[in-house]
Design an enzyme around this catalytic site. Structure first.
Site, mmCIF file in Angstrom:
data_model
loop_
_atom_site.group_PDB
_atom_site.id
_atom_site.type_symbol
_atom_site.label_atom_id
_atom_site.label_comp_id
_atom_site.label_asym_id
_atom_site.label_seq_id
_atom_site.Cartn_x
_atom_site.Cartn_y
_atom_site.Cartn_z
ATOM 1 N N ASP A 121 20.263 46.997 81.999
ATOM 2 C CA ASP A 121 19.921 47.390 83.305
ATOM 3 C C ASP A 121 20.338 46.595 84.625
ATOM 4 O OD1 ASP A 121 19.279 50.273 83.018
ATOM 5 O OD2 ASP A 121 17.391 49.517 82.368
ATOM 6 N N ASP A 179 23.357 56.106 80.608
ATOM 7 C CA ASP A 179 22.877 55.485 81.959
ATOM 8 C C ASP A 179 23.632 54.201 81.793
ATOM 9 O OD1 ASP A 179 20.913 57.001 80.185
ATOM 10 O OD2 ASP A 179 19.166 56.376 81.581
HETATM 11 N N1 GLY Z 1 17.743 54.821 83.273
HETATM 12 C C1 GLY Z 1 16.564 55.497 83.091
HETATM 13 C C2 GLY Z 1 16.391 56.776 83.506
HETATM 14 O O1 GLY Z 1 17.451 57.146 84.082
HETATM 15 O O2 GLY Z 1 15.327 57.162 83.399
#
Ligand code: GLY
Length: 400
Positions: A121, A179
Site C-alpha cells: 500500500d 487494489d
Molecule cells: N485497499 C483496501 C480497500 O479498498 O478496502
C-alpha cells in the site's frame, strides 16, 4: 428482528435513492462551477474541524454515528496518506496556510513508512501524500522519501509471479489484490525521477499479469488472486471484502478502472486504455448501478436494493472517468464526463455530504469498508473524501 432490520434498510435505501435523484435533477450545467466551489469551500472548513480532533501521531480513519466514535490509525495503516493528500488538494485550491501546515505536520511522522517493506500500500500511503507535496514544492528530501518508498514497494515484486505481493497475511501463499494497481504510480514516478527503468518494468509487468488473471470475460474483476510463489501458477481466485469469489466488489472495480487509466497515462500503451474503457463500460452500464451513480458495496449483493452504498467507489470512479474522458473522443468522452458529473452532483447533495462539524469531520457519508467482516459499514472513510476532492479539483480545472 431480522424483518424489522430489513424494512429499515429498504426504507433507508429508498430515501437515499430518491433524495439523491431529485437533488441531482434540480441542478443545471450552468451552476456546476458554483457547486464545485461551494463543495471545496465546505471541504476546507470540514477538514479544518477534522484536524482539531486528531491526537498527536495518529491519522483519521472513520467515524461511527451511533456510538460517536472517532477512529484513528497509526501511520502503517494503508489509508495514512489520504488525509495529508486531501489537505494538499485543499491547500492548492484555498491557499489556506493552516491547511498546508497541517499536511506538513502529519508528513513529519508519516515519513518513516518509506522503509516499510511489509505492505503493497505504499503508493496510497506515500505517493498520494509526499508525491503531492513534491509537486507543490519539490525538494531533495521529499524525493528521497519517494525513491525509498518505491524501493520498499519493489522489494515485494517476484519475477516468478510477475506481480507485487499485496499482503503477508491471510490464507494465501502469494496474494495479489486488484487494489494493488493503485500503487503503481509511485513506481512510474520513480523511474521518471531516477531514470532507472527497474521501477517502470515492475509496474508494467504487474499491470500485464493483472490484466490476464484478475479480469473476467465481462471485464469485472476478482478481488484476490493467489499465486504459487515458486511456479507463478494461479492457485485460487477469491474475494476478501466482496460478497463472493465470483462477485464484482464495487470498490475493486473502481480501483481497477483508476489503475488502468493511470497506467495508460504513464505508458501510452493502448491496451491499458482499451482495458480502462471496458471496465468503465462494465460499471456504467451495470443494471444494478443506482440512478444517482453511487454503487452498492458489491454489484452482486443479493440484498440489492436493501443494502449499503459505497460512496468511496463512486468517488474513485468519478475521478478516474474524468481523466479517461480526456483520452477518448466522442461519444465516449461525453459519456464519461456526464457520468462523472452525475456522481459528483450526487455526492455533493446532503444525502452524502455531511454538515460542517458533523460526521466526525469527514466530508462524505455512506461508504462501506469491509462488509463481510462487519467493519466500516455505512461510514465516512478518508479515501472517499480524498477521491471526491480529487474529482472536484479535476472537474474544476477541466471547466477552465
Ligand atoms: N485497499 C483496501 C480497500 O479498498 O478496502
Amino acid at each position: 428482528m431480522k424483518i424489522k432490520w430489513l424494512i429499515c434498510l429498504l426504507t433507508f435505501g429508498t430515501i437515499i435513492h430518491f433524495t439523491a435523484a431529485a437533488q441531482t435533477r434540480k441542478s443545471s450545467p450552468a451552476d456546476l462551477k458554483t457547486l464545485i466551489d461551494s463543495a471545496l469551500n465546505r471541504a476546507v472548513r470540514q477538514y479544518s474541524f477534522l484536524g482539531t480532533q486528531l491526537p498527536d501521531g495518529l491519522l483519521p480513519k472513520t467515524y461511527y454515528w451511533g456510538t460517536k466514535k472517532f477512529e484513528t490509525s497509526k501511520t502503517n495503516w494503508w489509508t495514512s496518506g489520504f488525509y495529508p493528500g486531501t489537505l494538499h488538494y485543499l491547500y492548492d485550491y484555498s491557499k489556506n496556510e493552516s491547511i498546508q501546515k497541517e499536511a506538513l505536520r502529519v508528513e513529519q511522522f508519516l515519513q518513516k513508512e518509506q522503509f516499510n517493506k511489509g505492505t503493497h500500500d505504499l503508493g496510497f500511503m506515500m505517493y498520494n501524500s509526499f508525491g503531492h507535496a513534491n509537486q507543490q514544492n519539490p525538494s531533495k528530501q521529499t524525493e528521497d522519501i519517494l525513491v525509498n518508498s518505491a524501493k520498499s514497494l519493489s522489494s515485494r515484486f517476484r519475477t516468478t509471479t510477475g506481480t507485487i505481493k499485496s499482503w503477508d497475511h491471510g490464507k494465501w501463499q502469494f496474494p495479489v489484490i486488484i487494489d494493488n494497481m493503485m500503487n503503481l504510480e509511485l513506481l512510474f514516478w520513480a523511474t521518471k525521477y531516477t531514470k532507472d527503468s527497474t521501477y517502470y518494468k515492475i509496474a508494467v509487468t504487474h499491470a500485464n499479469t493483472t490484466l490476464v488473471n484478475h479480469y473476467r470475460k465481462d471485464y469485472s474483476s476478482y478481488h484476490v488472486i493467489d499465486y504459487d510463489s515458486t511456479t507463478g501458477v494461479v492457485r485460487a481466485k477469491n474475494t476478501h471484502q466482496g460478497y463472493s469469489d465470483a462477485s464484482a466488489w464495487a470498490r475493486g472495480q473502481a480501483w481497477g478502472l483508476y489503475g488502468y487509466v493511470s497506467t495508460y497515462r504513464y505508458t501510452k500503451d493502448k491496451k491499458y486504455l482499451a482495458q480502462a474503457n471496458q471496465i468503465a463500460h462494465f460499471i456504467m452500464h451495470h443494471p444494478r448501478l443506482p440512478e444517482d451513480g453511487i454503487p452498492f458495496w458489491d454489484f452482486d449483493s443479493p440484498d440489492i436494493p436493501a443494502t449499503y452504498r459505497d460512496a468511496s467507489a463512486g468517488a474513485i470512479t468519478a475521478a478516474a472517468l474524468l481523466e479517461l474522458s480526456q483520452y477518448n473522443a466522442a461519444p465516449l468522452q461525453k459519456e464519461y464526463l456526464q457520468m462523472a458529473e452525475k456522481i459528483i452532483r450526487s455526492l455533493s447533495t446532503p444525502t452524502y455530504t455531511a454538515n460542517i462539524g458533523e460526521n466526525g469531520g469527514f466530508i462524505l457519508k455512506h461508504s462501506t469498508g469491509h462488509l463481510p467482516a462487519n467493519s466500516e459499514v455505512d461510514v465516512p472513510l478518508t479515501y472517499a473524501d480524498y477521491y471526491y476532492v480529487e474529482a472536484l479539483v479535476r472537474l474544476r480545472s477541466m471547466l477552465k
